[in-house]
Design a protein around this motif. Structure first.
Motif, PDB file in Angstrom:
ATOM      1  N   UNK A 244       5.911  -3.463   3.925  1.00 35.90           N
ATOM      2  CA  UNK A 244       5.544  -2.416   2.979  1.00 35.90           C
ATOM      3  C   UNK A 244       4.609  -2.922   1.876  1.00 35.90           C
ATOM      4  N   UNK A 245       4.692  -4.193   1.531  1.00 33.15           N
ATOM      5  CA  UNK A 245       3.974  -4.702   0.363  1.00 33.15           C
ATOM      6  C   UNK A 245       3.122  -5.901   0.723  1.00 33.15           C
ATOM      7  N   UNK A 246       1.914  -5.928   0.181  1.00 31.58           N
ATOM      8  CA  UNK A 246       1.013  -7.080   0.289  1.00 31.58           C
ATOM      9  C   UNK A 246       0.505  -7.376  -1.112  1.00 31.58           C
ATOM     10  N   UNK A 247       0.624  -8.626  -1.536  1.00 32.19           N
ATOM     11  CA  UNK A 247       0.154  -8.984  -2.870  1.00 32.19           C
ATOM     12  C   UNK A 247      -0.488 -10.364  -2.821  1.00 32.19           C
ATOM     13  N   UNK A 248      -1.747 -10.486  -3.254  1.00 32.18           N
ATOM     14  CA  UNK A 248      -2.357 -11.821  -3.314  1.00 32.18           C
ATOM     15  C   UNK A 248      -1.719 -12.646  -4.429  1.00 32.18           C
ATOM     16  N   UNK A 250      -1.798 -15.800  -7.216  1.00 32.19           N
ATOM     17  CA  UNK A 250      -2.822 -16.366  -8.093  1.00 32.19           C
ATOM     18  C   UNK A 250      -3.301 -17.735  -7.619  1.00 32.19           C
ATOM     19  N   UNK A 251      -2.420 -18.514  -6.987  1.00 27.23           N
ATOM     20  CA  UNK A 251      -2.818 -19.826  -6.512  1.00 27.23           C
ATOM     21  C   UNK A 251      -3.337 -19.840  -5.096  1.00 27.23           C
ATOM     22  N   UNK A 252      -3.519 -18.670  -4.499  1.00 31.10           N
ATOM     23  CA  UNK A 252      -3.948 -18.574  -3.106  1.00 31.10           C
ATOM     24  C   UNK A 252      -2.807 -18.149  -2.209  1.00 31.10           C
ATOM     25  N   UNK A 253      -3.124 -17.509  -1.116  1.00 33.32           N
ATOM     26  CA  UNK A 253      -2.111 -17.017  -0.205  1.00 33.32           C
ATOM     27  C   UNK A 253      -1.623 -15.630  -0.592  1.00 33.32           C
ATOM     28  N   UNK A 254      -0.565 -15.188   0.087  1.00 26.34           N
ATOM     29  CA  UNK A 254      -0.111 -13.810  -0.075  1.00 26.34           C
ATOM     30  C   UNK A 254       1.410 -13.719  -0.070  1.00 26.34           C
ATOM     31  N   UNK A 255       1.899 -12.745  -0.800  1.00 26.02           N
ATOM     32  CA  UNK A 255       3.307 -12.374  -0.768  1.00 26.02           C
ATOM     33  C   UNK A 255       3.439 -11.120   0.094  1.00 26.02           C
ATOM     34  N   UNK A 256       4.411 -11.121   0.979  1.00 22.37           N
ATOM     35  CA  UNK A 256       4.632 -10.003   1.889  1.00 22.37           C
ATOM     36  C   UNK A 256       6.055  -9.494   1.701  1.00 22.37           C
ATOM     37  N   UNK A 257       6.176  -8.215   1.364  1.00 24.09           N
ATOM     38  CA  UNK A 257       7.492  -7.601   1.225  1.00 24.09           C
ATOM     39  C   UNK A 257       7.767  -6.688   2.405  1.00 24.09           C
ATOM     40  N   UNK A 258       8.977  -6.761   2.944  1.00 23.47           N
ATOM     41  CA  UNK A 258       9.285  -5.938   4.114  1.00 23.47           C
ATOM     42  C   UNK A 258      10.726  -5.460   4.080  1.00 23.47           C
ATOM     43  N   UNK A 259      10.972  -4.396   4.847  1.00 24.47           N
ATOM     44  CA  UNK A 259      12.310  -3.849   5.002  1.00 24.47           C
ATOM     45  C   UNK A 259      12.904  -4.342   6.318  1.00 24.47           C
ATOM     46  N   UNK A 260      14.103  -4.821   6.256  1.00 23.05           N
ATOM     47  CA  UNK A 260      14.816  -5.238   7.456  1.00 23.05           C
ATOM     48  C   UNK A 260      15.808  -4.119   7.810  1.00 23.05           C
ATOM     49  N   UNK A 261      15.504  -3.392   8.888  1.00 27.09           N
ATOM     50  CA  UNK A 261      16.346  -2.269   9.294  1.00 27.09           C
ATOM     51  C   UNK A 261      17.564  -2.779  10.069  1.00 27.09           C
ATOM     52  N   UNK A 262      18.755  -2.425   9.609  1.00 28.31           N
ATOM     53  CA  UNK A 262      19.994  -2.828  10.260  1.00 28.31           C
ATOM     54  C   UNK A 262      20.441  -1.747  11.247  1.00 28.31           C
ATOM     55  N   UNK A 263      21.157  -2.128  12.309  1.00 28.38           N
ATOM     56  CA  UNK A 263      21.625  -1.133  13.293  1.00 28.38           C
ATOM     57  C   UNK A 263      22.456  -0.012  12.678  1.00 28.38           C
ATOM     58  N   UNK A 264      23.155  -0.280  11.593  1.00 24.59           N
ATOM     59  CA  UNK A 264      23.999   0.739  10.956  1.00 24.59           C
ATOM     60  C   UNK A 264      23.219   1.632   9.998  1.00 24.59           C
ATOM     61  N   UNK A 265      21.891   1.474   9.975  1.00 23.13           N
ATOM     62  CA  UNK A 265      21.071   2.307   9.111  1.00 23.13           C
ATOM     63  C   UNK A 265      20.817   1.737   7.738  1.00 23.13           C
ATOM     64  N   UNK A 266      21.471   0.644   7.397  1.00 21.09           N
ATOM     65  CA  UNK A 266      21.256  -0.005   6.104  1.00 21.09           C
ATOM     66  C   UNK A 266      19.934  -0.767   6.141  1.00 21.09           C
TER      67      UNK A 266
END
Length: 790
Positions: A244-248, A250-266
């Motif tokens: 869901x998220x991409x953020x450069x 400051x020192x180079x590279x990227x931060x990636x945010x994601x959702x981990x979908x669980x079988x129970x819907x959580x």
């Protein structure tokens, strides 16, 4: 953020899977994030209950295979699962036609389609992908596979129409090993890297279920090939992880945010950082990520969201085919989905050819679809039901002793002629890539219709109609065509590659302009329609991307690409060569002054004088304040181009106000074509407030006309604004604005006070510069003798 890896790959389609394998094989730490789940052989939905839950909508806790999108001019079907589109595609692996890599081809309504890569660029990568996926044509010549009437019928139609016919390469296992003896249902011998599912696969049973997932594992889909190989080289493949998220950083590279979908819907939030980020989430997925995260990526090119295309996809139907013996049996519910292709050439293929090229392919389907189609044949079905009911009623009235229902039940079923003699036809080719993709109220929105591609679609329908007539059948449009809508399974573009940031979001190696280490590896990078089925081209493009990413080096298209074992800072975008060196040699003389100009300017105009008139009428203007720096005066005086560096700021309300000019070039009094003319040139690179790159070019023309014109010539600058950072050897394209700027007298007097000299003899440096400047002006405006008049 505790977790950090060399590379994060988003998505497991053809771009993501190829990238994951190549980078893992090279020894990089790779995490692959896929929103869908794994589908081992035997796990694809078949029952009505399974199919009902086989759609992707995580907001309703649905995590199925099919993701269906609907837009104003079309609908589209893509997939969610480990293996991406390869799980549901029709297996065709064709190379893009060499001549269809068009260059600056004008488009209806303005603009152009251009491919900054060629077939020769991709051919070695096509070879590499084919070695991995081992495609082979449908084995029509083998006795066990020769009974495929629709393939033979398509060949007959192509011959009658004078068109090219082929059995295209299919990523399907017809034999236990590549090059082996074909047979149905044979145990497949796996490659040395094994299989991530750990399930036995079997060769094609000709069941026609390719588009809903192959439960035999007969397809050489990406989970069985590239992803299995990537896992073998320690790639960490994480399913049910939606980025869901991409953020450069400051020192180079990227931060990636994601959702981990669980079988129970959580759903759990996770974060990971990386040196390189490869986007291979498919066209819609990658565009959604980039547009959603645009506030965090403000330097993204204005090309984001442009050049969308459906690859010319069109679905129609050939119904009730006949031959001299009566009903023609096409048996569309047997075999792989596609077995043949008819090619219609394009105007770019040679003289005497008109129109835009396309392909027509047959389209098989599973047996259960035939039942549904026959049941939906309402008039015939109602007649049979009423006939059966009437017989039962008469038997009840006259108390007939007959208890046999066998014949009556058989009559209740249709004879199957409708489905046996009919086949869907798939068209694809070079439609017009003029779609625009945006975010609207949090949703992806695509503005693309068939209107500008009407001529193309007319040609495709004409070919399909010709095929139907040759085979004695009836041609029928898809019902959606009544409203000029289509269904596409090949959405492309929106993050197009280009020769510069004004033309594309990424360079011809996939690196995003302005964001080193961020790559686009899927179909969204295509700058126009591929033409034939695009899967192989996307995979080859990703393979080429990995060569550049791993090898590093200088891209001639605007990105400084460092090898992966070197750190890449956020600012490592294309850096033009410094015009006068970096400070000049030790002890060298330097000189600088500040110039301020202002005037009328209008967006939408291309000629400076017209822009000045419109800008003055509408009270729209532009001004700048630049410091002109000569860092090595000796070199400057000896160089006929008198090249210096220009930095400062530019102000234009229509562009958002005051904008920094971090880089510019200035040429002072360059000789013209005539002996009594000189020119001054300006080229300024800047970004607007949204991060879109711009270039302002300007020129002053010095020529001694009748009357006192020295002041007006040296203080009048004709300017044009262009999208993108335009370099000296680039074709700038159409200006986005134009105008005329002037130096006011009070600003000129102020400018004289800003002259600064450095080095061992500052006063001498000012004198030398002044002599050169005044001498060049004298050559233009000084009195001329008789010999100068000749």
């Amino acid at each position: 953020m505790a977790e950090h890896v060399d590379v994060v790959v988003v998505g497991t389609g053809f771009g993501g899977s190829v990238s994951a394998y190549r980078l893992a094989e090279a020894g990089k730490s790779v995490v692959v994030l896929e929103r869908g789940r794994k589908y081992p052989p035997g796990s694809f939905a078949r029952s009505p209950a399974e199919m009902r839950n086989n759609f992707w909508d995580p907001t309703r806790r649905q995590y199925g295979l099919f993701d269906v999108w609907s837009f104003r001019g079309f609908a589209s079907v893509v997939s969610a699962g480990v293996g991406g589109g390869s799980l549901i595609y029709a297996n065709v692996l064709k190379r893009k036609d060499e001549n269809w890599f068009v260059h600056d081809e004008p488009l209806h309504g303005g603009g152009y389609e251009t491919w900054p890569i060629t077939r020769a660029d991709l051919d070695p990568h096509y070879d590499a992908v084919e070695r991995m996926l081992t495609p082979a044509p449908y084995p029509l010549d083998h006795p066990d596979f020769s009974d495929m009437p629709r393939t033979k019928a398509m060949r007959e139609a192509a011959t009658a129409l004078g068109l090219e016919f082929e059995r295209p390469p299919l990523a399907v296992r017809f034999a236990a090993r590549p090059g082996g003896e074909p047979g149905t249902g044979l145990p497949i011998e796996e490659a040395g890297y094994g299989n991530l599912h750990g399930e036995q696969r079997r060769t094609c049973r000709l069941c026609g279920e390719c588009n809903i997932g192959c439960n035999d594992g007969a397809k050489n889909s990406l989970d069985h090939t590239y992803l299995s190989a990537a896992q073998h080289y320690d790639a960490d493949i994480r399913d049910m992880c939606e980025v869901r998220l991409i953020r450069p950083l400051s020192g180079g590279g990227y931060e990636v945010g994601y959702r981990e979908h669980q079988p129970n819907g959580v759903t759990r939030a996770r974060t990971i950082s990386c040196d390189r980020l490869v986007l291979g989430a498919g066209t819609f997925g990658t565009l959604h990520l980039l547009l959603r995260n645009r506030p965090r990526l403000p330097r993204l090119s204005r090309a984001l969201g442009t050049r969308f295309t459906g690859n010319g996809d069109l679905l129609t139907f050939l119904l009730k085919a006949k031959d001299r013996d009566g009903v023609r049996d096409l048996e569309a519910n047997r075999g792989p989905v596609i077995t043949s292709a008819i090619r219609v050439p394009d105007a770019v293929d040679g003289e005497g050819i008109t129109g835009r090229g396309h392909y027509i392919q047959d389209a098989g389907y599973p047996s259960f679809v035939a039942w549904l189609v026959e049941a939906a044949n309402a008039p015939s079905q109602l007649n049979r039901i009423f006939g059966f009911a009437a017989k039962r009623l008469l038997n009840a009235i006259d108390r007939s002793p007959s208890t046999s229902l066998s014949h009556d039940l058989s009559e209740l079923l249709d004879d199957g002629v409708f489905t046996e003699s009919s086949v869907p036809l798939l068209g694809m080719g070079r439609d017009i890539p003029d779609g625009v993709v945006r975010m609207r109220e949090g949703w992806l929105d695509v503005d693309w219709t068939t209107e500008t591609s009407e001529e193309y679609f007319s040609g495709v329908r004409a070919t399909m109609r010709g095929v139907s007539e040759v085979l004695g059948g009836e041609y029928r449009d898809n019902p959606m065509w009544l409203t000029k809508r289509i269904i596409t399974v090949h959405p492309l573009g929106g993050a197009p590659m280009g020769r510069h940031s004004g033309e594309g979001l990424c360079d011809p190696y996939g690196e995003v302009y302005g964001y080193p280490g961020l790559y686009v590896a899927d179909g969204s990078a295509m700058p126009g329609p591929v033409g034939p089925n695009p899967s192989l081209t996307i995979a080859a493009w990703a393979d080429r991307l990995c060569d550049r990413l791993l090898g590093g080096g200088e891209s001639e298209y605007g990105s400084t690409v460092e090898p992966m074992d070197q750190h890449c800072s956020e600012g490592a975008v294309r850096v033009p060569e410094e015009p006068a060196g970096r400070g000049g040699p030790a002890g060298s003389a330097g000189l600088s002054f500040t110039e301020e100009m202002t005037g009328s300017f209008a967006l939408g105009e291309t000629e400076p004088r017209q822009g000045e008139l419109v800008g003055r009428r509408d009270e729209r203007g532009l001004s700048f304040r630049l410091t002109i720096a000569i860092e090595d005066l000796d070199r400057f005086l000896d160089d006929p181009s008198h090249l210096a560096k220009a930095t400062g700021w530019l102000h234009c309300d229509d562009l958002g106000g005051r904008l920094a000019v971090p880089f510019g070039r200035f040429n002072l009094l360059v000789p013209g074509s005539a002996t009594d003319t000189r020119h001054m040139y300006y080229r300024l690179h800047l970004d607007d407030l949204a991060g879109n790159p711009l270039t302002l070019t300007g020129h002053k023309d010095l020529h001694d006309d009748a009357g006192p014109d020295l002041w007006s010539d040296t203080t009048t600058l004709y300017v044009r604004m262009y999208s993108g950072h335009v370099y000296e050897d680039d074709e700038p394209g159409e200006p986005i604005g134009a105008g005329v700027l002037h130096i006011r007298k009070r600003d000129f007097l102020q400018q004289l006070t800003t002259i600064r000299a450095t080095g061992p003899d500052p006063l001498g440096s000012v004198e030398r510069f002044g002599r050169m400047f005044l001498g060049r002006l004298w050559e233009v405006y000084g009195p001329r003798g008789p010999e100068d008049e000749e």
